[in-house]
Design a protein around this motif. Structure first.
Motif, short mmCIF file in Angstrom:
data_model
loop_
_atom_site.label_atom_id
_atom_site.label_comp_id
_atom_site.label_asym_id
_atom_site.label_seq_id
_atom_site.Cartn_x
_atom_site.Cartn_y
_atom_site.Cartn_z
N TYR A 1 0.83 -1.21 0.00
CA TYR A 1 0.00 0.00 0.00
C TYR A 1 0.87 1.25 0.00
O TYR A 1 0.65 2.17 -0.79
CB TYR A 1 -0.92 -0.01 1.23
N TYR A 2 1.85 1.28 0.87
CA TYR A 2 2.71 2.45 0.99
C TYR A 2 4.00 2.32 0.19
O TYR A 2 4.66 3.33 -0.06
CB TYR A 2 3.08 2.69 2.46
N SER A 3 4.39 1.11 -0.19
CA SER A 3 5.68 0.95 -0.85
C SER A 3 5.59 -0.16 -1.89
O SER A 3 5.52 -1.34 -1.55
CB SER A 3 6.77 0.62 0.17
N LYS A 4 5.61 0.26 -3.17
CA LYS A 4 5.58 -0.71 -4.26
C LYS A 4 6.87 -0.74 -5.06
O LYS A 4 7.00 -1.53 -5.99
CB LYS A 4 4.41 -0.39 -5.20
N ASP A 5 7.82 0.10 -4.67
CA ASP A 5 9.04 0.19 -5.46
C ASP A 5 10.13 -0.78 -5.01
O ASP A 5 11.19 -0.85 -5.62
CB ASP A 5 9.59 1.62 -5.43
N ASN A 6 9.88 -1.53 -3.93
CA ASN A 6 10.89 -2.48 -3.45
C ASN A 6 10.25 -3.80 -3.05
O ASN A 6 10.64 -4.42 -2.05
CB ASN A 6 11.66 -1.88 -2.27
N ILE A 7 9.29 -4.24 -3.83
CA ILE A 7 8.54 -5.45 -3.49
C ILE A 7 9.47 -6.66 -3.35
O ILE A 7 9.35 -7.46 -2.42
CB ILE A 7 7.44 -5.71 -4.54
N ALA A 8 10.41 -6.80 -4.26
CA ALA A 8 11.33 -7.94 -4.19
C ALA A 8 12.15 -7.91 -2.90
O ALA A 8 12.37 -8.95 -2.26
CB ALA A 8 12.25 -7.95 -5.41
N ASP A 9 12.59 -6.73 -2.50
CA ASP A 9 13.36 -6.61 -1.26
C ASP A 9 12.49 -6.94 -0.05
O ASP A 9 12.96 -7.59 0.91
CB ASP A 9 13.92 -5.19 -1.11
N GLN A 10 11.25 -6.49 -0.06
CA GLN A 10 10.33 -6.83 1.03
C GLN A 10 10.15 -8.34 1.14
O GLN A 10 10.18 -8.91 2.24
CB GLN A 10 8.97 -6.18 0.80
N GLN A 11 9.94 -8.97 0.01
CA GLN A 11 9.72 -10.41 0.01
C GLN A 11 10.95 -11.16 0.53
O GLN A 11 10.83 -12.13 1.29
CB GLN A 11 9.36 -10.88 -1.40
#
Length: 254
Positions: free
Chosen positions: A99-109
């Motif tokens: 919701y707040y951060s879509k530019d680092n999805i791979a890093d989040q995962q």
């Protein structure tokens, strides 16, 4: 046995100290709160949080990096070392926030998966934050091979709750359940099995009614517990007893 299963005590003051925390802890005790779990969100702020709560035996710790904070730094070796501390009863909060951060999805995962791996190695549960990432959250938890944990501050639908329950996870309910526009969440709470239910404040955020708009604090978990008890057609004491037992079953503290 009233327990605030998720709060951020280090966020209650601009310059938090053990002394500034004293009145907050005392108000919680006066409200009947027996334990509070102070939850980590960043690697940079963890040591200050740990020092701040050290004098309080009724405050437990988690260790981890929130998905919105991994940009500021996350090291798996740091997590593994700090989370081995016996006072640390959980890993997190971790998870996914699209919701707040879509530019680092791979890093989040990647960070989420590494938190789960450390949790399994240390035999400690994970505290999961999830927003706009239902499918990926459940998929990564499934890959965790039996990891234990809780979806905290739950605001999703029954389908996601059921998927988490099927994995053996717990669901924690915050003051959001008291908000006027939270009928979908109230429907979920009515369906949740009592032996998988926790209550929390997520303070200093999301104060329940009648304190909405004010800074939240652990003492207000009493209002959350009463509201959930009413939804479940239980007495307040019965709800506190069951959620307390659930907390101890998950986090291993009696």
């Amino acid at each position: 046995m009233l327990i605030d299963s998720h709060c951020h005590l280090d966020r209650l003051a601009e310059q938090p100290t053990p002394e500034s925390l004293a009145p907050v802890v005392q108000r919680a005790r006066d409200a009947g709160v027996q334990l509070m779990l102070c939850v980590s969100v960043s690697q940079a702020g963890y040591q200050q949080m740990k020092t701040m709560v050290a004098p309080y035996q009724d405050v437990l710790l988690s260790c981890g990096v929130h998905p919105l904070d991994i940009k500021e730094g996350f090291c798996r070796d740091w997590l593994q070392q700090e989370a081995a501390d016996p006072r640390v009863v959980a890993i997190g909060e971790t998870g996914l926030d699209y919701y707040y951060s879509k530019d680092n999805i791979a890093d989040q995962q990647q960070a989420f998966a590494e938190h789960i791996e450390v949790a399994n190695q240390l035999n400690k549960p994970v505290i999961v934050h999830t927003r706009d990432a239902r499918e990926d959250t459940i998929a990564i938890l499934k890959q965790g091979q039996g990891v234990q944990g809780v979806l905290h501050c739950f605001t999703e639908n029954w389908a996601m709750a059921k998927a988490a329950l099927d994995l053996g996870l717990y669901i924690s309910i915050s003051g959001i359940v008291t908000f006027r526009n939270a009928e979908q969440l109230r429907d979920v709470v009515r369906k949740l099995p009592l032996d998988r239910l926790l209550v929390e404040t997520d303070s200093p955020y999301l104060a329940p009614m009648p304190y909405r708009g004010k800074q939240n604090q652990p003492a207000y978990v009493k209002e959350v517990a009463q509201f959930v008890a009413d939804l479940k057609h239980l007495s307040y004491d019965a709800l506190c007893q069951q959620t307390g037992e659930n907390f101890h079953a998950l986090f291993g503290r009696r």
